[in-house]
Structure formats: structure tokens, C-alpha cells
Design a protein around this motif. Sequence first.
Motif, PDB file in Angstrom:
ATOM      1  N   LYS A   3       0.824  -1.205   0.000  1.00 43.23           N
ATOM      2  CA  LYS A   3       0.000   0.000   0.000  1.00 43.23           C
ATOM      3  C   LYS A   3       0.863   1.262   0.000  1.00 43.23           C
ATOM      4  N   TYR A   4       2.062   1.201   0.626  1.00 40.72           N
ATOM      5  CA  TYR A   4       2.952   2.365   0.622  1.00 40.72           C
ATOM      6  C   TYR A   4       3.536   2.582  -0.770  1.00 40.72           C
ATOM      7  N   MET A 147      -2.903  10.682   3.341  1.00 39.95           N
ATOM      8  CA  MET A 147      -2.332  10.276   4.636  1.00 39.95           C
ATOM      9  C   MET A 147      -3.432  10.017   5.659  1.00 39.95           C
ATOM     10  N   ASP A 148      -4.480  10.852   5.638  1.00 40.26           N
ATOM     11  CA  ASP A 148      -5.619  10.618   6.532  1.00 40.26           C
ATOM     12  C   ASP A 148      -6.305   9.298   6.200  1.00 40.26           C
ATOM     13  N   LYS A 149      -6.434   9.037   4.895  1.00 37.43           N
ATOM     14  CA  LYS A 149      -7.059   7.784   4.479  1.00 37.43           C
ATOM     15  C   LYS A 149      -6.218   6.590   4.923  1.00 37.43           C
ATOM     16  N   LEU A 150      -4.886   6.723   4.765  1.00 38.29           N
ATOM     17  CA  LEU A 150      -3.980   5.647   5.176  1.00 38.29           C
ATOM     18  C   LEU A 150      -4.042   5.441   6.689  1.00 38.29           C
ATOM     19  N   ALA A 151      -4.079   6.551   7.434  1.00 45.72           N
ATOM     20  CA  ALA A 151      -4.166   6.447   8.895  1.00 45.72           C
ATOM     21  C   ALA A 151      -5.477   5.791   9.318  1.00 45.72           C
ATOM     22  N   GLU A 152      -6.562   6.126   8.602  1.00 44.09           N
ATOM     23  CA  GLU A 152      -7.869   5.519   8.914  1.00 44.09           C
ATOM     24  C   GLU A 152      -7.855   4.027   8.608  1.00 44.09           C
ATOM     25  N   GLU A 153      -7.216   3.655   7.494  1.00 41.76           N
ATOM     26  CA  GLU A 153      -7.111   2.234   7.145  1.00 41.76           C
ATOM     27  C   GLU A 153      -6.307   1.477   8.191  1.00 41.76           C
ATOM     28  N   GLU A 154      -5.189   2.081   8.611  1.00 38.07           N
ATOM     29  CA  GLU A 154      -4.360   1.424   9.623  1.00 38.07           C
ATOM     30  C   GLU A 154      -5.105   1.307  10.952  1.00 38.07           C
ATOM     31  N   TYR A 161      -7.512  -6.311  13.731  1.00 37.40           N
ATOM     32  CA  TYR A 161      -6.500  -7.226  14.263  1.00 37.40           C
ATOM     33  C   TYR A 161      -6.793  -7.556  15.735  1.00 37.40           C
ATOM     34  N   ASN A 162      -7.139  -6.526  16.507  1.00 37.36           N
ATOM     35  CA  ASN A 162      -7.455  -6.758  17.917  1.00 37.36           C
ATOM     36  C   ASN A 162      -8.697  -7.631  18.069  1.00 37.36           C
ATOM     37  N   GLU A 163      -9.678  -7.407  17.179  1.00 34.71           N
ATOM     38  CA  GLU A 163     -10.876  -8.245  17.206  1.00 34.71           C
ATOM     39  C   GLU A 163     -10.523  -9.696  16.889  1.00 34.71           C
ATOM     40  N   GLN A 164      -9.687  -9.885  15.862  1.00 34.54           N
ATOM     41  CA  GLN A 164      -9.281 -11.237  15.492  1.00 34.54           C
ATOM     42  C   GLN A 164      -8.447 -11.880  16.591  1.00 34.54           C
ATOM     43  N   LYS A 165      -7.593 -11.075  17.237  1.00 35.14           N
ATOM     44  CA  LYS A 165      -6.770 -11.613  18.314  1.00 35.14           C
ATOM     45  C   LYS A 165      -7.638 -12.079  19.478  1.00 35.14           C
ATOM     46  N   ASN A 166      -8.625 -11.245  19.826  1.00 36.18           N
ATOM     47  CA  ASN A 166      -9.531 -11.633  20.904  1.00 36.18           C
ATOM     48  C   ASN A 166     -10.339 -12.872  20.542  1.00 36.18           C
TER      49      ASN A 166
END
Length: 394
Positions: A3-4, A147-154, A161-166
Motif C-alpha cells: 500500500k505504501y 495520509m488521513d485515508k492511510l491512517a484511517e485504514e491502519e 486485528y485486535n478483534e481477530q486476536k480476541n
Amino acid sequence: MEKYRSLQTFLVKKFLKIILLVSVAEYGILVILNHTLVPIVMYYFFKGADTELMGIVSLIIILFVLMGNILGEFVKLLVPPQLTTLSDIGSGALMRSLGMDDKSVVSALGTKEELLLMLILLGMLIVIAIPYIVGAFAFIRIVIKEMDKLAEEEKSQLYEYNEQKNLMLSDIAHDLRTPMTTVSGYSRALLDDMVSDDKKREYLEAINVKSDRMNNLINLLFDYVRLDSKGFSLNKKDEGICELVREAAAFQYQDIEDAGMELDVEIPEEKALFSLDKLQVSRVITNLITNAIRHNKPGTAIGLFVTVEDDFVRVMVADNGELIPEDMAETIFDAFVMGDESRSSKGGSGLGLSIARKIVEMHGWNIRLVQQPLIRKYHIAANYGKMFMVSLPR
């Protein structure tokens, strides 16, 4: 990382596009000024001077001369007279370089005319700078937006990721709790002498099976985590992929027969050398075959195929069992996702395919699930309904 790279390519394209638009706009503004305002300014302020070859650049130089003259007036108040002649010499040299005598042109202007001319020239300079200002602001807005869009995606990916980890931790607890409950209950019954002699062996076998189940799950989880750790690296050597797949098929042939299934193997005699980690790639093939055994009924035909082409070598593990529903097919490679609704009745952990994908991607290859009708384009037997295909670019 991808993506970068896409963002860099996007921004470079936008920058070049803005530069092109700014250049066109700048050229248009210069043409308009040179044919309208510049002749009027020259005629009004520099009558009698040879101004035919003069244009925007000359006027900008004159602007600096005028500003220098005004600054010089202030300098005269602070600096001895002999030093102020240096500024006069400098302005005179600039004007003569334009083919104009500063005494007959600039010096002939009154103070009010000089100020008016300077304001007009400053206005023209601002007009000339407008495309650059607009282009810079447009590019800054694009960069900020991306950059805002990228930050929102991240941020969204981190939340996911946290949901999947839980969810993973919940699934691990679920998969461990069931066999642990069995082991704990059966062992307590044996310790309390609540089991008759003819049932003791059955209880002990159940404890052994459940213990193996927990051990396998823990080992799989360890492998899954280890593949993501920074300290892990592949032990690559040049190996023949065809021979490696053939060995994996031989290793699991007995398991396929014990499950009441048939194995169809088509592997060419070519070596097809690749730089790979033999142990990890063998794990990929065995995981795919184990997946086909575990999630299909007795009597299912399993196909193991290798095709060698100019640009790709493809390893395919196919079967003629039931197709995987589309909603499950999209997440089949995620951890703890299984191709049926039961989580543990067939002894699966949902980690095998996830581990396989990690290993494949670490080699720079690709793995995907292909189901009918797409499966027919790969020229394997038509009776197979689905397959997992590993593509190795040559």
C-alpha cells in the motif's frame, strides 16, 4: 508494504499532473500579460525608451531596481554618502543590461510613479505566482487526504486485528477447554475408583486421545506464532519441487487409505528447482492433504497435481467433496476458520491453512482456493470440485 508503494506511485503521478497543469497555466498567464498589461505599462511609464524587446522578466528586474531605490533612500539616512553610490552603480548596471539608461527612465519617474509602478509590478508578480500557489495547495491537500485515508485504514486494520486476536484467544480457550474437561473428569473418576475395570482402558484411551489433541493444538499455535516472530527465518536451499511433492504424497498415502479415500497423483519427472525451505514447504503440502482428508467423507477422491509451465509451477491439491460456501471461502486462510460449521468434531484446529499461507507468502509465492467452474481452466480432471493451488513463479 504494497500500500505504501501504491501511495508513492499515486503521489508521483499527481505531482507530475499538477506540474503539467501549472506549466500550462503559467504559460497562458505570461502570454496574456505580455500581450496586454506589459505594453501598457511600458508605454505609460517608459515613453521614449527602447522597450520592444522587454517583457515580464525585464519588468521583474525593474521591480527589484525600484525596491532597491526605495531601500537606498533609507540607507542614505544611515550610511555615509560615499557608500550609497554603490547602490546607484548596481541599479544602473541592471538597467543598462536591459538596454535602458536608468537616468532617462527610472530616474525620470517621480516618487508617486515609482510607487504606482512598483505596486503594479508586485500585482503582476502575484498573478504569475498564482498557479504555483494553487498547485502547491492542491498537492498538499491531496497528500493530507491520502495520509488521513492511510491512517484511517491502519486504524481500522488495528481494530480488526485486535478483534481477530480476541476471537483467536477465545477459540483457543474453547478448543483447549473441551479436551481438558474430558481429561480432568476421566482422571478424577479413575483416581476416585469410580470406573469399573472393563471401562478403565476406554477412559485411559480417551485421556490419551484428548491429550494428543491438546498437544497438537499447542504445537500448531506455537508454529503459527513462531512464523510471525522476528527471529524466525527460512532455511532455503535449491530443491526440486516435484520430488518434494512426491515425497509428501508418499508420507500421507496410508492416512488417505485409512480414511477410505483414493489418491490420484500426476507429477512430472522434471526437477523444477526452487530456492525453498524443504521442511516448511513439505508442511504446506501435508497440511493441504490433511485438510482434504479431515473435511471430506469416506470415498472422496483426492488429487495431487503439479504442472510445470514457462512462467509458473503450480502445485494443486484437489478433491471431489462438497464445495466450501462463499462466505467461508473468503476467510478460509484466516486463523481458526474451518470449512464446516463444527469446530472440533473432526479434530481440526483451523490453523493448518493459515500456517500454509504464511509459509507460502514467506517464499514469495501465492496460494488460493479455486472452486468450480474456475477449476476447469487448469486442465485437471473434471470430477474435482475444489482445490488449493500454490503458484510458484519461475
